[in-house]
Design a protein around this motif. Structure first.
Motif, PDB file in Angstrom:
ATOM      1  N   LEU A 125      -5.325 -10.870 -15.255  1.00  0.00           N
ATOM      2  CA  LEU A 125      -4.794 -12.236 -15.317  1.00  0.00           C
ATOM      3  C   LEU A 125      -4.326 -12.662 -16.712  1.00  0.00           C
ATOM      4  O   LEU A 125      -3.192 -13.104 -16.885  1.00  0.00           O
ATOM      5  N   THR A 126      -5.204 -12.554 -17.700  1.00  0.00           N
ATOM      6  CA  THR A 126      -4.815 -13.068 -19.016  1.00  0.00           C
ATOM      7  C   THR A 126      -3.658 -12.257 -19.598  1.00  0.00           C
ATOM      8  O   THR A 126      -2.788 -12.798 -20.286  1.00  0.00           O
ATOM      9  N   PHE A 153      -9.458 -23.495 -18.515  1.00  0.00           N
ATOM     10  CA  PHE A 153     -10.249 -22.280 -18.700  1.00  0.00           C
ATOM     11  C   PHE A 153      -9.941 -21.755 -20.114  1.00  0.00           C
ATOM     12  O   PHE A 153      -8.763 -21.665 -20.485  1.00  0.00           O
ATOM     13  N   SER A 155      -9.698 -18.981 -21.678  1.00  0.00           N
ATOM     14  CA  SER A 155      -8.773 -17.869 -21.867  1.00  0.00           C
ATOM     15  C   SER A 155      -7.328 -18.375 -21.915  1.00  0.00           C
ATOM     16  O   SER A 155      -6.520 -17.906 -22.712  1.00  0.00           O
ATOM     17  N   ASP A 156      -7.010 -19.360 -21.079  1.00  0.00           N
ATOM     18  CA  ASP A 156      -5.651 -19.892 -21.035  1.00  0.00           C
ATOM     19  C   ASP A 156      -5.323 -20.598 -22.349  1.00  0.00           C
ATOM     20  O   ASP A 156      -4.235 -20.439 -22.905  1.00  0.00           O
ATOM     21  N   TYR A 213     -10.762 -24.970 -12.913  1.00  0.00           N
ATOM     22  CA  TYR A 213     -11.985 -24.213 -12.594  1.00  0.00           C
ATOM     23  C   TYR A 213     -13.233 -25.098 -12.664  1.00  0.00           C
ATOM     24  O   TYR A 213     -14.206 -24.851 -11.968  1.00  0.00           O
ATOM     25  N   ASP A 238      -1.488 -21.240 -13.591  1.00  0.00           N
ATOM     26  CA  ASP A 238      -2.518 -20.223 -13.451  1.00  0.00           C
ATOM     27  C   ASP A 238      -3.199 -20.460 -12.102  1.00  0.00           C
ATOM     28  O   ASP A 238      -3.785 -21.526 -11.878  1.00  0.00           O
ATOM     29  N   ALA A 240      -5.693 -18.737 -10.721  1.00  0.00           N
ATOM     30  CA  ALA A 240      -6.971 -18.021 -10.604  1.00  0.00           C
ATOM     31  C   ALA A 240      -7.859 -18.623  -9.513  1.00  0.00           C
ATOM     32  O   ALA A 240      -8.468 -17.894  -8.728  1.00  0.00           O
ATOM     33  N   HIS A 241      -7.919 -19.967  -9.461  1.00  0.00           N
ATOM     34  CA  HIS A 241      -8.786 -20.629  -8.481  1.00  0.00           C
ATOM     35  C   HIS A 241      -8.000 -21.166  -7.289  1.00  0.00           C
ATOM     36  O   HIS A 241      -8.511 -21.968  -6.521  1.00  0.00           O
ATOM     37  N   CYS A 261      -5.688 -13.947 -10.588  1.00  0.00           N
ATOM     38  CA  CYS A 261      -6.567 -12.781 -10.528  1.00  0.00           C
ATOM     39  C   CYS A 261      -6.940 -12.552  -9.069  1.00  0.00           C
ATOM     40  O   CYS A 261      -6.682 -13.400  -8.216  1.00  0.00           O
ATOM     41  N   TYR A 263     -10.169 -11.223  -8.113  1.00  0.00           N
ATOM     42  CA  TYR A 263     -11.615 -10.987  -7.900  1.00  0.00           C
ATOM     43  C   TYR A 263     -12.361 -12.247  -7.503  1.00  0.00           C
ATOM     44  O   TYR A 263     -13.534 -12.187  -7.212  1.00  0.00           O
ATOM     45  N   LYS A 264     -11.691 -13.405  -7.503  1.00  0.00           N
ATOM     46  CA  LYS A 264     -12.356 -14.656  -7.104  1.00  0.00           C
ATOM     47  C   LYS A 264     -12.215 -14.797  -5.587  1.00  0.00           C
ATOM     48  O   LYS A 264     -12.824 -14.051  -4.851  1.00  0.00           O
TER      49      LYS A 264
HETATM   50  C1  LIG Z   1     -11.128 -16.707 -14.041  1.00  0.00           C
HETATM   51  C2  LIG Z   1     -10.079 -17.224 -14.920  1.00  0.00           C
HETATM   52  C3  LIG Z   1      -9.579 -16.447 -15.993  1.00  0.00           C
HETATM   53  C4  LIG Z   1     -10.151 -15.102 -16.325  1.00  0.00           C
HETATM   54  O1  LIG Z   1      -9.188 -14.269 -16.907  1.00  0.00           O
HETATM   55  P1  LIG Z   1      -9.234 -12.677 -16.767  1.00  0.00           P
HETATM   56  O2  LIG Z   1      -8.077 -12.234 -17.546  1.00  0.00           O
HETATM   57  O3  LIG Z   1      -9.172 -12.345 -15.307  1.00  0.00           O
HETATM   58  O4  LIG Z   1     -10.543 -12.199 -17.335  1.00  0.00           O
HETATM   59  C5  LIG Z   1      -8.534 -16.988 -16.747  1.00  0.00           C
HETATM   60  N1  LIG Z   1      -8.021 -18.197 -16.467  1.00  0.00           N
HETATM   61  C6  LIG Z   1      -8.494 -18.966 -15.451  1.00  0.00           C
HETATM   62  C7  LIG Z   1      -7.879 -20.297 -15.171  1.00  0.00           C
HETATM   63  C8  LIG Z   1      -9.545 -18.509 -14.666  1.00  0.00           C
HETATM   64  O5  LIG Z   1     -10.031 -19.270 -13.685  1.00  0.00           O
END
Ligand SMILES: *Cc1c(COP(=O)(O)O)cnc(C)c1O
Length: 445
Positions: A125-126, A153, A155-156, A213, A238, A240-241, A261, A263-264
């Motif tokens: 994802l990232t 989140f 990472s974003d 998230y 994004d 992810a959720h 991603c 895996y969620k």
């Molecule tokens: C779970 C999540 C991530 C995790 O990033 P990975 O690259 O998969 O480790 C990043 N951004 C959001 C918004 C998430 O919910």
């Protein structure tokens, strides 16, 4: 397994009937809902962790989805083909590795509401967010701001900051975190639109977690995208959720790009392969800057090993590397399940599961005296399968006590639990039982 239109209308009828009924806090009632649930059989396709010999109550499918029973066979297929064929497996294996990613175009396009040429599975994802920002964050003059939702989140946010740095800009010049009104925890669409208008020509990009998230709020992607475009900015999300949680129409809504991603809610295992969407209006534009790799080169000339990058005209042009087949093998198992069950059917069940959870939490509050403040929006259009709840006066020990009772929920500092009833494998009985245990734990500790 059940299929097709008649199944869809059956699901619809079932849940329309349910929405008229009033919920009850008893085991028979929950079991009755489960017995009538047309998607109930999917639970049997998952491996559910156990506690003292019984299935745990798993409410963390928004963090890591459960393992589908087909995962091991899918991995074995690729290992067997590797053993049998060696390098020839790229073309001779059952699912040839050379074109492996192409197997996902159909399913992924349905999942997020896109054309098959707009979606690709690649990287994580990232990484995908960085690749997309490289293309779509192009600050120029005073147009350099990125607007994102409150408490994104991390990472974003790190990704946004690093792109500011790459362009020799500071975080202060680039990052704009949309704040809720005083005393509120979620954002109002009208305020987001106003903020976008205010930023006007300074706005380069709007990039929200489509479902945040932390709060579980689902944003109005269509309205946000329209507002961003009006100001000459791009809109990306994004997911992810969101992917596998809420049906989407990325293409119709004219979204520029998105990533997710698997895996969620998509149950493809820790760190599994991720998805990317780029609107067709951009994929054909070979002038767009991007980080290039050989897997984005046209298939016909890829193995000529020429020095000049000759990009494909689909989102596949953003691929860098050949497919991570072992991750993808498991994702294929789960994505097929989503295609078969249908996002609209899953969503109908999900709305009812979440509504039942909301009701059960109000019962817990009544019966235990513990104050529970749900911060996720009440409006079902603004949420998916997650409720985030402030548990006043509690600390992380709460999670420990729940785990001792076979309950998996997630804790976010300072005092928020996140609960995700997932329509593919959670039951109404899970929610009823959760209510019993929560009441007991709050009453005794
Ligand atoms: C779970 C999540 C991530 C995790 O990033 P990975 O690259 O998969 O480790 C990043 N951004 C959001 C918004 C998430 O919910």
């Amino acid at each position: 397994m059940v299929h097709g239109h008649s199944f869809g209308s059956f699901v619809h009828q079932f849940f329309c009937l349910q929405s008229m009924s009033i919920f009850e806090n008893n085991l028979n009632f929950a079991k009755q809902l489960d017995s009538k649930d047309p998607l109930a059989l999917y639970r049997q396709q998952f491996l559910i962790p156990t506690h003292n010999g019984s299935d745990v109550l798993y409410f963390t499918g928004n963090s890591l989805g459960l393992q589908p029973k087909g995962a091991l066979d899918a991995l074995k297929q690729e290992c067997d083909d590797w053993a049998k064929w060696g390098v020839e497996g790229h073309f001779n294996s059952k699912n040839p590795w050379y074109s492996y990613h192409e197997m996902f175009a159909e399913g992924a396009s349905k999942l997020v509401g896109a054309l098959t040429t707009e979606v690709v599975m690649m990287n994580q994802l990232t990484v995908n967010l960085h690749l997309l920002l490289t293309t779509f964050y192009r600050p120029q003059g005073k147009r350099k701001k990125i607007l994102f939702e409150t408490k994104p989140f991390p990472s974003d946010q790190y990704a946004f900051e690093s792109h500011a740095t790459i362009h020799n800009l500071t975080s202060e010049e680039v990052l704009v975190e949309m704040q809720p009104r005083a005393g509120e925890l979620t954002l109002r669409t009208e305020d987001i639109v106003k903020k976008i208008e205010e930023l006007g020509e300074e706005l380069a990009l709007v990039c929200f977690g489509a479902v945040n998230y932390f709060t579980g709020q689902f944003f109005d992607l269509k309205t946000i995208t329209e507002a961003a475009h009006k100001q000459g900015a791009y809109a990306g999300f994004d997911l992810a959720h969101t992917a596998g949680n809420i049906p989407l129409e990325l293409h119709k809504w004219n979204v520029d790009f998105a990533c997710w991603c698997t895996y969620k809610y998509l149950n493809s295992g820790p760190g599994s392969v991720a998805g990317a969407f780029i609107n067709q209006k951009h994929t054909k534009n070979t002038e767009l800057p991007r980080l290039a790799g050989w897997w984005g080169n046209k298939k016909e000339t890829r193995f000529k090993m020429l020095p000049n990058f000759d990009p494909m005209e689909t989102v596949e042009a953003w691929q860098l590397s050949n497919s991570p087949v072992f991750n993808m093998a498991i994702h294929k198992v789960t994505l097929d399940m989503f295609t078969e069950a249908g996002m609209d059917n899953l969503r109908k069940k999900s709305e009812h599961l979440t509504a039942y959870l909301e009701y059960i939490l109000s019962e817990v509050e009544k019966n235990s005296g513990q104050v529970l403040q749900v911060i996720t929006p009440k409006n079902k259009e603004e949420r998916g399968a997650q409720l985030s709840v402030i548990v006043e006066g509690r600390d992380k020990n709460l999670i420990k006590h729940l785990a001792e009772n076979g309950v998996f929920v997630d804790w976010r500092e300072p005092n928020v639990i996140r609960l995700a009833p997932v329509p593919l494998y959670n039951t109404f009985e899970d929610i009823y039982q959760l209510g019993q245990i929560l009441t007991q734990v709050f009453a005794s500790k």
